[in-house]
Design a protein around this motif. Structure first.
Motif, PDB file in Angstrom:
ATOM      1  N   MET A 142      31.231  46.936  31.116  1.00 55.89           N
ATOM      2  CA  MET A 142      32.124  46.010  30.831  1.00 55.89           C
ATOM      3  C   MET A 142      32.722  45.151  31.895  1.00 55.89           C
ATOM      4  N   ALA A 143      31.971  44.873  32.818  1.00 51.10           N
ATOM      5  CA  ALA A 143      32.378  43.942  33.842  1.00 51.10           C
ATOM      6  C   ALA A 143      32.402  42.534  33.303  1.00 51.10           C
ATOM      7  N   LEU A 144      32.794  41.777  34.147  1.00 50.25           N
ATOM      8  CA  LEU A 144      32.488  40.181  33.881  1.00 50.25           C
ATOM      9  C   LEU A 144      31.230  39.603  33.741  1.00 50.25           C
ATOM     10  N   GLY A 145      31.002  38.893  33.002  1.00 47.51           N
ATOM     11  CA  GLY A 145      29.591  38.123  33.261  1.00 47.51           C
ATOM     12  C   GLY A 145      28.591  38.890  32.217  1.00 47.51           C
ATOM     13  N   ASN A 204      42.604  44.574  35.293  1.00 49.88           N
ATOM     14  CA  ASN A 204      44.184  44.078  35.850  1.00 49.88           C
ATOM     15  C   ASN A 204      44.156  43.058  36.875  1.00 49.88           C
ATOM     16  N   ARG A 205      43.010  42.663  37.457  1.00 53.16           N
ATOM     17  CA  ARG A 205      43.294  41.639  38.510  1.00 53.16           C
ATOM     18  C   ARG A 205      42.375  40.294  37.895  1.00 53.16           C
ATOM     19  N   TRP A 206      41.933  40.241  36.493  1.00 50.47           N
ATOM     20  CA  TRP A 206      41.079  39.169  36.086  1.00 50.47           C
ATOM     21  C   TRP A 206      42.217  38.321  35.644  1.00 50.47           C
ATOM     22  N   GLU A 207      41.596  37.071  35.336  1.00 45.48           N
ATOM     23  CA  GLU A 207      42.309  35.981  34.630  1.00 45.48           C
ATOM     24  C   GLU A 207      42.829  36.638  33.263  1.00 45.48           C
ATOM     25  N   ALA A 208      44.050  35.916  32.903  1.00 47.50           N
ATOM     26  CA  ALA A 208      44.554  36.232  31.651  1.00 47.50           C
ATOM     27  C   ALA A 208      43.624  36.638  30.520  1.00 47.50           C
ATOM     28  N   TYR A 209      42.906  35.270  30.188  1.00 46.63           N
ATOM     29  CA  TYR A 209      42.057  34.995  29.044  1.00 46.63           C
ATOM     30  C   TYR A 209      40.907  36.052  29.190  1.00 46.63           C
ATOM     31  N   ASP A 210      40.503  36.507  30.437  1.00 48.02           N
ATOM     32  CA  ASP A 210      39.481  37.287  30.470  1.00 48.02           C
ATOM     33  C   ASP A 210      39.829  38.882  30.135  1.00 48.02           C
ATOM     34  N   GLN A 211      41.110  39.041  30.430  1.00 49.79           N
ATOM     35  CA  GLN A 211      41.881  40.363  30.284  1.00 49.79           C
ATOM     36  C   GLN A 211      41.791  40.547  28.421  1.00 49.79           C
TER      37      GLN A 211
END
Length: 187
Positions: free
Chosen positions: A45-48, A75-82
């Motif tokens: 579940m990491a980004l990318g 928690n430190r990701w951009e709002a959209y990614d969260q």
């Protein structure tokens, strides 16, 4: 067959963080799923790449398990990614956090990421990676090396991803390197 995925997050040495790239990553993995038809997919579940793979599982109706290093990794990701992350977690067959609390420091976070990656490999029959063969360090590289040391089959889709996505954006050629199991040494 239980399949795990490992791959890069967006960065200057991998691929740009754009919705267009995520769509292509998702499409590439969806095609892979169609060919291999796993019973279940494990994702960190990491980004990318991990996110794209989870979304492709949703598209194909394949159950996936979210093996996350700690609650709040987003928690430190951009709002959209969260928001996307939380939606994907809600749709998972199961969410398996290694820790219910965020790490206290970078060393603890790194340990949790590595434990998560080993868990993905240890609980799967096969690994689908998106590993830039020019990178010889980092979490994706370490996970692929660990999988090979455990004699797991590793399919690296980097070449396909580059051909369909990043090459069109960056206009440069990267030649994929085949991944091989380490040779057994005679006793």
């Amino acid at each position: 067959m239980i399949l795990s995925v490992t791959g890069h997050r967006p960065s200057p040495s991998t691929f740009p963080a754009t919705d267009r790239v995520l769509v292509q990553l998702r499409k590439t993995f969806r095609e892979y799923l169609k060919l291999h038809e796993p019973d279940r997919v494990l994702t960190g579940m990491a980004l990318g790449w991990d996110t794209a793979c989870a979304l492709a599982c949703l598209d194909r109706g394949i159950p996936y398990v979210a093996v996350i290093p700690f609650v709040g990794q987003e928690n430190r990701w951009e709002a959209y990614d969260q928001l996307r992350y939380r939606k994907i977690l809600r749709s998972a067959e199961k969410v398996m956090p290694l820790s219910t609390a965020p790490p206290l420091d970078r060393a603890e976070a790194t340990d949790l990421y590595h434990r998560r990656n080993r868990m993905l490999v240890d609980h799967s029959d096969r690994v689908c990676a998106c590993l830039n063969p020019r990178l010889t360090r980092g979490g994706t590289y370490a996970t692929v090396q660990y999988a090979l040391s455990r004699f797991k089959r590793v399919d690296n889709l980097w070449g396909e991803v580059m051909a369909k996505t990043v090459l069109k954006i960056r206009k440069r050629v990267i030649i994929p390197v085949e991944l091989r199991h380490p040779r057994k040494h005679a006793p």
